[in-house]
Design a protein around this motif. Structure first.
Motif, short mmCIF file in Angstrom:
data_model
loop_
_atom_site.label_atom_id
_atom_site.label_comp_id
_atom_site.label_asym_id
_atom_site.label_seq_id
_atom_site.Cartn_x
_atom_site.Cartn_y
_atom_site.Cartn_z
N TYR A 62 42.25 35.46 -11.18
CA TYR A 62 41.87 34.31 -10.46
C TYR A 62 41.96 34.59 -8.95
O TYR A 62 41.05 34.46 -8.07
CB TYR A 62 42.82 33.02 -10.58
CG TYR A 62 42.50 32.30 -12.02
CD1 TYR A 62 41.24 32.30 -12.54
CD2 TYR A 62 43.54 31.43 -12.38
CE1 TYR A 62 41.18 31.56 -13.63
CE2 TYR A 62 43.26 30.49 -13.50
CZ TYR A 62 41.93 30.85 -14.23
OH TYR A 62 41.82 30.06 -15.29
N GLU A 65 39.02 37.19 -8.09
CA GLU A 65 37.81 36.26 -7.83
C GLU A 65 37.86 35.53 -6.70
O GLU A 65 36.66 35.60 -5.84
CB GLU A 65 37.60 35.26 -8.99
CG GLU A 65 37.43 35.79 -10.47
CD GLU A 65 37.16 34.67 -11.34
OE1 GLU A 65 35.83 33.94 -11.33
OE2 GLU A 65 38.12 34.22 -12.18
N HIS A 68 37.23 37.87 -3.57
CA HIS A 68 35.80 38.49 -3.38
C HIS A 68 34.77 37.35 -3.40
O HIS A 68 33.84 37.80 -3.33
CB HIS A 68 35.59 39.71 -4.55
CG HIS A 68 36.32 40.70 -4.55
ND1 HIS A 68 37.61 40.71 -5.34
CD2 HIS A 68 36.38 41.88 -3.71
CE1 HIS A 68 38.27 42.03 -5.07
NE2 HIS A 68 37.50 42.47 -4.20
N SER A 69 35.13 36.10 -3.31
CA SER A 69 34.42 35.20 -3.50
C SER A 69 33.62 35.04 -1.92
O SER A 69 34.31 35.29 -0.83
CB SER A 69 34.96 33.80 -3.75
OG SER A 69 35.98 33.20 -2.73
N THR A 70 32.52 34.44 -1.89
CA THR A 70 31.72 34.10 -0.57
C THR A 70 32.12 32.82 -0.14
O THR A 70 32.70 31.88 -0.99
CB THR A 70 30.27 34.39 -0.83
OG1 THR A 70 29.79 33.11 -1.61
CG2 THR A 70 29.78 35.70 -1.35
N ALA A 72 30.25 30.17 0.28
CA ALA A 72 29.49 29.24 -0.31
C ALA A 72 30.06 29.04 -1.99
O ALA A 72 30.13 27.90 -2.60
CB ALA A 72 28.17 29.75 -0.71
N GLU A 73 30.63 30.44 -2.33
CA GLU A 73 31.35 30.27 -3.87
C GLU A 73 32.56 29.54 -3.95
O GLU A 73 33.18 29.08 -4.65
CB GLU A 73 31.11 31.56 -4.40
CG GLU A 73 29.93 32.24 -4.44
CD GLU A 73 30.12 33.64 -4.94
OE1 GLU A 73 29.17 34.30 -5.30
OE2 GLU A 73 31.01 34.27 -4.50
N GLU A 74 33.43 29.91 -2.65
CA GLU A 74 34.90 29.41 -2.88
C GLU A 74 35.10 27.90 -3.17
O GLU A 74 36.22 27.78 -4.00
CB GLU A 74 35.31 29.83 -1.21
CG GLU A 74 36.72 29.59 -1.21
CD GLU A 74 37.27 29.55 0.23
OE1 GLU A 74 38.40 30.21 0.50
OE2 GLU A 74 36.39 29.76 1.02
N ALA A 76 33.77 25.89 -5.13
CA ALA A 76 33.42 25.61 -6.62
C ALA A 76 34.60 26.47 -7.59
O ALA A 76 35.18 25.96 -8.56
CB ALA A 76 32.31 25.79 -6.80
N LEU A 77 34.82 27.71 -6.96
CA LEU A 77 35.55 28.40 -7.78
C LEU A 77 37.16 27.94 -7.59
O LEU A 77 37.90 27.93 -8.64
CB LEU A 77 35.73 29.77 -7.15
CG LEU A 77 36.57 31.02 -7.58
CD1 LEU A 77 36.42 31.11 -9.17
CD2 LEU A 77 36.53 32.26 -7.01
N ARG A 80 37.46 25.21 -10.18
CA ARG A 80 37.26 25.62 -11.50
C ARG A 80 38.78 25.86 -11.82
O ARG A 80 39.22 25.95 -12.90
CB ARG A 80 36.23 26.72 -11.83
CG ARG A 80 36.32 27.29 -13.27
CD ARG A 80 35.08 28.24 -13.49
NE ARG A 80 35.04 29.50 -12.78
CZ ARG A 80 35.96 30.56 -12.77
NH1 ARG A 80 36.66 30.64 -13.76
NH2 ARG A 80 35.85 31.48 -11.97
#
Length: 207
Positions: A62, A65, A68-70, A72-74, A76-77, A80
């Protein structure tokens, strides 16, 4: 199944333990706490189970992840990860991420929108909401924005007070307040020491 989390158990209580297992082999890392591992001396215990605890492996995954998340991705990640059945571990991973990101951007204009998106992503997790609130207060103090002295002395955690007290670059009004009204003797002592070390005018906090 893991036992239910105690009422006073906080996610950051587990960060050091999880960090010890996130990226390091027990035999190679000098700072690993072996107190919880009765068979840590692998040479004397040929039957030791070398399998990494599942929650430690997930914590490492986790945090990697998230790192290294962008942008825009952060969100939602984060949402989750917070569905993981091990709530304490999941919140610890997200806390570590919030601390890293906030330390990097708290003095920039990007912080406000990031904090808003993280508040939405962590809704329903009181500890994470408090952590974001304290990062915002820290930002206001460090940037000499208006801030409420009572929020620092009465409702903030030892974590925030220590972070400000140990930094000589913290603005003088906050250090003076903590030197007098810090929650613990250690906080008051650190604030007084920082005041003595301080030279010149207000500068950005270095975290």
């Amino acid at each position: 199944m893991r036992p239910a989390r105690a009422a006073d158990e906080r996610p950051d209580d587990h960060l050091d333990d999880l960090d010890d297992h996130a990226d390091n082999d027990l035999g190679d890392h000098p700072d690993t706490d072996l107190g919880g591992h009765p068979d840590a001396d692998l040479g004397d215990h040929p039957d030791t189970d070398l399998d990494e605890p599942a929650e430690h492996a997930r914590f490492a995954a986790y945090t990697a992840e998230l790192e290294h998340s962008t942008p825009a991705e952060e969100p939602a990640l984060v949402r989750r990860i917070l569905t993981d059945p091990d709530r304490t571990m999941a919140e610890s991973a997200v806390t570590r991420h919030l601390d890293r990101r906030a330390a990097a951007i708290h003095a920039t204009p990007d912080y406000t929108e990031w904090a808003r998106s993280m508040a939405a992503a962590t809704a329903g997790h009181a500890f994470l909401a408090d952590r974001l609130r304290e990062w915002t207060l820290l930002r206001d103090v460090c940037l000499n924005h208006p801030w409420d002295p009572e929020a620092l002395t009465r409702s903030s955690s030892d974590w925030l007070q220590l972070r400000l007290a140990e930094a000589p670059a913290t603005p003088v009004p906050a250090l003076t307040l903590l030197a007098d009204q810090g929650r613990t003797k250690r906080i008051r002592h650190l604030a007084r020491t920082s005041l003595r070390l301080r030279r010149g005018g207000s500068r950005p906090c270095r975290l």
